[in-house]
Design a protein around this motif. Structure first.
Motif, PDB file in Angstrom:
ATOM      1  N   ILE A  29       0.843  -1.210   0.000  1.00  0.00           N
ATOM      2  CA  ILE A  29       0.000   0.000   0.000  1.00  0.00           C
ATOM      3  C   ILE A  29       0.870   1.248   0.000  1.00  0.00           C
ATOM      4  N   SER A  30       1.907   1.240   0.843  1.00  0.00           N
ATOM      5  CA  SER A  30       2.815   2.380   0.923  1.00  0.00           C
ATOM      6  C   SER A  30       3.516   2.615  -0.413  1.00  0.00           C
ATOM      7  N   ALA A  31       4.024   1.536  -1.028  1.00  0.00           N
ATOM      8  CA  ALA A  31       4.724   1.672  -2.310  1.00  0.00           C
ATOM      9  C   ALA A  31       3.798   2.214  -3.390  1.00  0.00           C
ATOM     10  N   TRP A  32       2.554   1.746  -3.409  1.00  0.00           N
ATOM     11  CA  TRP A  32       1.577   2.232  -4.388  1.00  0.00           C
ATOM     12  C   TRP A  32       1.321   3.728  -4.196  1.00  0.00           C
ATOM     13  N   ASP A  33       1.127   4.145  -2.961  1.00  0.00           N
ATOM     14  CA  ASP A  33       0.875   5.562  -2.684  1.00  0.00           C
ATOM     15  C   ASP A  33       2.065   6.425  -3.111  1.00  0.00           C
ATOM     16  N   ILE A  34       3.276   5.959  -2.799  1.00  0.00           N
ATOM     17  CA  ILE A  34       4.482   6.704  -3.166  1.00  0.00           C
ATOM     18  C   ILE A  34       4.602   6.823  -4.683  1.00  0.00           C
ATOM     19  N   ARG A  57       4.345  10.200  -7.315  1.00  0.00           N
ATOM     20  CA  ARG A  57       5.391  10.530  -8.293  1.00  0.00           C
ATOM     21  C   ARG A  57       4.809  10.685  -9.693  1.00  0.00           C
ATOM     22  N   LEU A  58       3.942   9.760 -10.081  1.00  0.00           N
ATOM     23  CA  LEU A  58       3.362   9.805 -11.425  1.00  0.00           C
ATOM     24  C   LEU A  58       2.533  11.064 -11.625  1.00  0.00           C
ATOM     25  N   LYS A  59       1.797  11.457 -10.601  1.00  0.00           N
ATOM     26  CA  LYS A  59       0.984  12.675 -10.704  1.00  0.00           C
ATOM     27  C   LYS A  59       1.872  13.903 -10.839  1.00  0.00           C
ATOM     28  N   ARG A  60       2.988  13.935 -10.099  1.00  0.00           N
ATOM     29  CA  ARG A  60       3.901  15.068 -10.200  1.00  0.00           C
ATOM     30  C   ARG A  60       4.537  15.147 -11.581  1.00  0.00           C
ATOM     31  N   LYS A  61       4.720  13.989 -12.210  1.00  0.00           N
ATOM     32  CA  LYS A  61       5.327  13.941 -13.537  1.00  0.00           C
ATOM     33  C   LYS A  61       4.287  14.000 -14.657  1.00  0.00           C
ATOM     34  N   SER A  62       3.012  14.082 -14.288  1.00  0.00           N
ATOM     35  CA  SER A  62       1.903  14.122 -15.255  1.00  0.00           C
ATOM     36  C   SER A  62       1.841  12.864 -16.113  1.00  0.00           C
ATOM     37  N   TYR A  63       2.171  11.717 -15.511  1.00  0.00           N
ATOM     38  CA  TYR A  63       2.065  10.431 -16.192  1.00  0.00           C
ATOM     39  C   TYR A  63       0.783   9.737 -15.779  1.00  0.00           C
ATOM     40  N   SER A  64       0.270   8.918 -16.676  1.00  0.00           N
ATOM     41  CA  SER A  64      -0.905   8.118 -16.349  1.00  0.00           C
ATOM     42  C   SER A  64      -0.522   7.031 -15.346  1.00  0.00           C
ATOM     43  N   ILE A  65      -1.419   6.787 -14.393  1.00  0.00           N
ATOM     44  CA  ILE A  65      -1.154   5.744 -13.394  1.00  0.00           C
ATOM     45  C   ILE A  65      -1.085   4.377 -14.059  1.00  0.00           C
ATOM     46  N   LEU A  66      -1.960   4.133 -15.011  1.00  0.00           N
ATOM     47  CA  LEU A  66      -1.980   2.849 -15.717  1.00  0.00           C
ATOM     48  C   LEU A  66      -1.155   2.960 -16.987  1.00  0.00           C
ATOM     49  N   TYR A 123       3.230   2.430 -18.661  1.00  0.00           N
ATOM     50  CA  TYR A 123       4.557   1.824 -18.511  1.00  0.00           C
ATOM     51  C   TYR A 123       5.379   2.545 -17.454  1.00  0.00           C
ATOM     52  N   HIS A 124       5.105   3.819 -17.245  1.00  0.00           N
ATOM     53  CA  HIS A 124       5.886   4.607 -16.292  1.00  0.00           C
ATOM     54  C   HIS A 124       5.658   4.162 -14.853  1.00  0.00           C
ATOM     55  N   ASN A 125       4.624   3.380 -14.589  1.00  0.00           N
ATOM     56  CA  ASN A 125       4.307   2.944 -13.231  1.00  0.00           C
ATOM     57  C   ASN A 125       5.246   1.810 -12.829  1.00  0.00           C
ATOM     58  N   ALA A 126       6.245   2.127 -12.008  1.00  0.00           N
ATOM     59  CA  ALA A 126       7.242   1.128 -11.597  1.00  0.00           C
ATOM     60  C   ALA A 126       6.629   0.044 -10.726  1.00  0.00           C
ATOM     61  N   TYR A 127       5.566   0.380  -9.995  1.00  0.00           N
ATOM     62  CA  TYR A 127       4.885  -0.612  -9.155  1.00  0.00           C
ATOM     63  C   TYR A 127       4.287  -1.718 -10.030  1.00  0.00           C
ATOM     64  N   LEU A 128       3.510  -1.345 -11.034  1.00  0.00           N
ATOM     65  CA  LEU A 128       2.881  -2.337 -11.915  1.00  0.00           C
ATOM     66  C   LEU A 128       3.923  -3.059 -12.770  1.00  0.00           C
ATOM     67  N   ARG A 129       4.894  -2.319 -13.238  1.00  0.00           N
ATOM     68  CA  ARG A 129       5.931  -2.914 -14.078  1.00  0.00           C
ATOM     69  C   ARG A 129       6.683  -4.002 -13.316  1.00  0.00           C
ATOM     70  N   GLY A 130       6.928  -3.742 -12.051  1.00  0.00           N
ATOM     71  CA  GLY A 130       7.642  -4.714 -11.232  1.00  0.00           C
ATOM     72  C   GLY A 130       6.868  -5.994 -11.029  1.00  0.00           C
ATOM     73  N   HIS A 131       5.564  -5.887 -10.789  1.00  0.00           N
ATOM     74  CA  HIS A 131       4.766  -7.093 -10.596  1.00  0.00           C
ATOM     75  C   HIS A 131       4.639  -7.889 -11.896  1.00  0.00           C
ATOM     76  N   PHE A 132       4.640  -7.212 -13.036  1.00  0.00           N
ATOM     77  CA  PHE A 132       4.641  -7.924 -14.310  1.00  0.00           C
ATOM     78  C   PHE A 132       5.940  -8.706 -14.490  1.00  0.00           C
ATOM     79  N   MET A 133       7.036  -8.199 -13.947  1.00  0.00           N
ATOM     80  CA  MET A 133       8.304  -8.924 -13.996  1.00  0.00           C
ATOM     81  C   MET A 133       8.182 -10.251 -13.246  1.00  0.00           C
ATOM     82  N   SER A 134       7.549 -10.212 -12.078  1.00  0.00           N
ATOM     83  CA  SER A 134       7.351 -11.438 -11.300  1.00  0.00           C
ATOM     84  C   SER A 134       6.431 -12.411 -12.030  1.00  0.00           C
TER      85      SER A 134
END
Length: 746
Positions: A561-566, A570-579, A581-592
């Motif tokens: 939960i903490s990692a997702w919030d963090i 970051r994505l909002k500050r960078k004006s990136y979409s949450i869903l 490729y820029h989302n390192a949280y989702l990208r990491g779970h796809f690696m697993s």
């Protein structure tokens, strides 16, 4: 009271010689930087009191404005800095290495000279001093300043206890802190006539413009800024209804009662003053309120109340919690948490020239890590009884090895750090071999003819051994594989993902974490754990009395939960979409997920579940390590992390095979330091033994608490600050363990 949101420069500092010509000018003071040295380390090394806390780019306490020059940024500042700060050139001093001469601006105030004109003891713990400044100071009622007094080499922060005035008179109400250099000096010496220096003002504690009713809660010397605000309110003709709850232990601890009664008479609106005593004897003549001051909150609030809290952190935190539970929004709660911890840097790691030069063995000893991994691969592939031998040999090697080999307290100067980095990078191909080998052992076929190929080379029938491995031996294989995922994967990734400036290390580190389904570690650990370690805000820190098995689950869920919030911030500050490729949280779970798919292709459904079980065990291992590294410790969130906030061990086998992860006290105090330069800190709080020994003990809760409760109570006595002792009492009461609870009565 102390704060980290300020900086002062010392005019007498003497910069030591630099290996480079790069210089940094910080608020006009010039310092020199060593090769690849960050701005914060250079500033602290050369006597500049720079605001800081985590030192790994996880808290933004050291943010400053880059006026001129270029820096190499070592981390993604979008995790921490706002859009406005990024647009205005703000950087993190601990994560910025100048590439040219630079000029830095940090919030600073000039000293104003003065002289003590009055000194009065109010209670056995509270003293009031009044100072005549040469020039009036510009401040808001409720703010604090940095104060130093002639005759004592110490500088501390204290709230001004009166409203601003043109005469330049400021008063301070100061609590005598046990062991406090300046507060003891103030109580013991006659200060009248002594020269002073005041710098400020700082802080955001002042009365907001509003028509809402006010609830003020003060404890101890926390009454000081409240008195200033009340005086200013009278001068402004404030008509808002106000209630002041003043908490103290006993009747003799109350002070300024006459002044408060006068304020009550001349306040334009309704004014209630309620002193509350928590330890007044039952048979005394006291007719007023008793109990904890926070227990009276519900009697004096409405849904429109604005709250102003000032005093010891436990009181402020408890009051904040009560108010939020009663529906008071956080934006209507203003607080000033009084602390007494000295922010001076207690570490000095810039001693490379004084260390002995690392020899061949100093490099070789870290290859013991790779040897352990290779031996584990061999025991897995040979199957059957060899897997059992491999599993128990590993336990024997660590538990017995740590118990008889003693401590490693050496920190040589490594001239080839590239070799040490290569040792870390080698973990990924080794873990891939472990992954394939372990999944192959349960594959229904000889995937890629691997077993036949090995059999020809070593004259051993690996396929026959695989088919004759029993269920219990496969269970040992799962645990052994999980241990390797934790040892080879997570431990190495821990070091690599701290190197946020190095894309290769980050790539390898995140893939290593993917094997334990824990790539979020690269987000939460650096930008969450290192900021909140040993506080109630940190998912990885286990409170007193917690069961290790519950901690594995709780820390995993809260960490995600903490990692997702963090990451979302970051994505909002960078004006990136949450869903995206820029989302390192989702990208990491796809690696697993890709590794799970690969396990299925290698070993079928059985191989897939074998890997999942091993990976989850590896993840659980991380949470067990988190459990034992900070169990029972407490810290104020706004205070810099110190060596005392982590359990440490210098056991030789654990240190050599875990890249000095064992030197955890130094790592958390200075997270930017590479593993080979971490120091042993033999006087830091010590674990029960080496890592695997402590892990095994942690898995037996009755034994764990029998051994750790005395250690935690000893930590309270030897390492905790006065404020941390108050937090410890709260933790003891909540622990549910009789020895912790009974210690509060001692």
């Amino acid at each position: 009271m102390f704060s980290t949101d300020q900086i002062s420069t010392k005019k007498t500092m003497q910069p030591i010689a630099s290996k480079t010509a790069i210089q940094a000018k910080i608020n006009g003071a010039t310092i020199q930087l060593l090769s690849n040295e960050n701005i914060l380390s250079a500033a602290l090394r050369q006597g500049i009191d720079f605001p800081h806390s985590c030192r790994v780019g996880g808290c933004a306490t050291c943010k400053c404005q880059l006026i001129h020059g270029k820096v190499k940024e070592l981390t993604e500042t979008g995790y921490l800095l706002s859009d406005e700060e990024l647009n205005n050139g703000y950087i993190l001093a601990c994560q910025s290495i100048p590439q040219t001469d630079v000029e830095i601006r940090v919030q600073n105030k000039e000293f104003i000279l003065g002289q003590v004109i009055r000194q009065k003891i109010l209670t056995k713990e509270i003293c009031e001093i009044t100072i005549q400044l040469k020039t009036p100071i510009n401040f808001k009622a409720g703010q604090y300043v940095s104060l130093s007094i002639e005759g004592m080499d110490a500088e501390r922060n204290y709230s001004i206890a009166n409203a601003p005035n043109e005469k330049g008179i400021v008063s301070f109400i100061i609590r005598n802190v046990p062991g406090g250099k300046l507060s003891n000096y103030i109580f013991k010496e006659n200060l009248v006539g002594k020269k002073t220096k005041v710098k400020g003002a700082f802080g955001n504690f002042y009365l907001r413009d509003s028509k809402n009713p006010i609830l003020m809660i003060a404890g101890g010397s926390g009454l000081a800024p409240i008195l200033a605000i009340l005086e200013q309110g009278i001068l402004n003709g404030t008509k808002r209804p106000l209630t002041l709850l003043f908490g103290a232990r006993k009747k003799e601890d109350l002070y300024k009662l006459n002044e408060l009664q006068k304020i009550k008479k001349i306040w334009k609106g309704k004014f209630n003053f309620i002193p509350v005593l928590s330890e007044e004897p039952k048979d005394s003549s006291w007719k007023g309120e008793r109990g904890l001051v926070t227990s009276k909150i519900k009697e004096y609030i409405t849904n429109k109340t604005e709250a102003y809290l000032c005093g010891p952190p436990p009181m402020v935190d408890s009051a904040t919690k009560e108010l939020t539970l009663m529906g008071i929004p956080k934006h209507s709660i203003y607080a000033d948490r009084f602390t007494t911890i000295d922010h001076s840097l207690s570490l000095n790691i810039d001693d490379i020239q004084n260390r002995s030069k690392a020899g061949f063995f100093d490099y070789l000893k870290f290859f013991l890590f790779h040897a352990v991994a290779i031996m584990s691969v061999m025991s897995l592939l040979m199957g059957g009884f060899y897997t059992t031998i491999g599993f128990f040999s590993l336990l024997f090697f660590y538990i017995i090895g740590d118990s008889i080999s003693g401590d490693d307290k050496s920190t040589p100067n490594f001239s080839r750090p590239d070799v040490l980095t290569l040792q870390l990078w080698m973990a990924l191909p080794i873990l891939c071999v472990i992954f394939f080998s372990s999944v192959w052992t349960v594959s229904p076929t000889d995937t890629l003819g691997f077993g036949s190929w090995l059999s020809q080379i070593f004259d051993y029938d690996f396929n026959f051994a695989k088919t004759n491995t029993t269920i219990i031996e496969h269970v040992y294989a799962i645990i052994l594989s999980g241990l390797m995922i934790g040892l080879v994967g997570t431990i190495t990734a821990h070091e690599l993902t701290h190197r946020t400036w190095d894309p290769i290390s980050m790539f390898i580190g995140r893939w290593l974490l993917a094997f334990s389904f824990d790539t979020i570690f690269s987000i939460e650990h650096v930008y969450g754990h290192h900021r909140y370690v040993s506080t109630t805000e940190d998912p990885a820190t286990a409170p007193r009395g917690r069961n290790v098995y519950y901690h594995i689950l709780a820390s995993t869920i809260k960490g995600n939960i903490s990692a997702w919030d963090i990451e979302v911030k970051r994505l909002k500050r960078k004006s990136y979409s949450i869903l995206s490729y820029h989302n390192a949280y989702l990208r990491g779970h796809f690696m697993s997920v890709s590794l799970v798919t690969l396990a299925y292709l290698i070993g079928g459904i059985t191989g897939m579940f074998f890997f999942i079980a091993s990976g989850l065990f590896g993840k659980a291992l991380l949470e067990i390590v988190n459990y034992m590294e900070h169990y029972g410790m407490v810290r104020l969130p706004e205070e810099p992390v110190q060596p005392r906030h982590s359990w440490n061990t210098n056991k030789r086998i654990s240190s050599w095979t875990m890249f000095n992860l064992t030197r955890h006290s130094h790592h958390h105090a200075q997270g930017e330091v590479a593993y080979q330069d971490l120091r042993p800190f033999p006087n830091a709080p010590m674990m029960i033994s080496g890592y695997l020994t402590t892990i095994v003990i942690a898995l037996i809760p009755p034994l764990w608490h029998r051994l750790m409760v005395p250690k935690v109570l000893e930590w309270d006595q030897k390492f905790a600050s006065p404020e941390e002792l108050e937090l410890a009492k709260i933790a003891n009461q909540r622990s549910g363990i009789p020895k912790f609870i009974s210690s509060n009565k001692g």
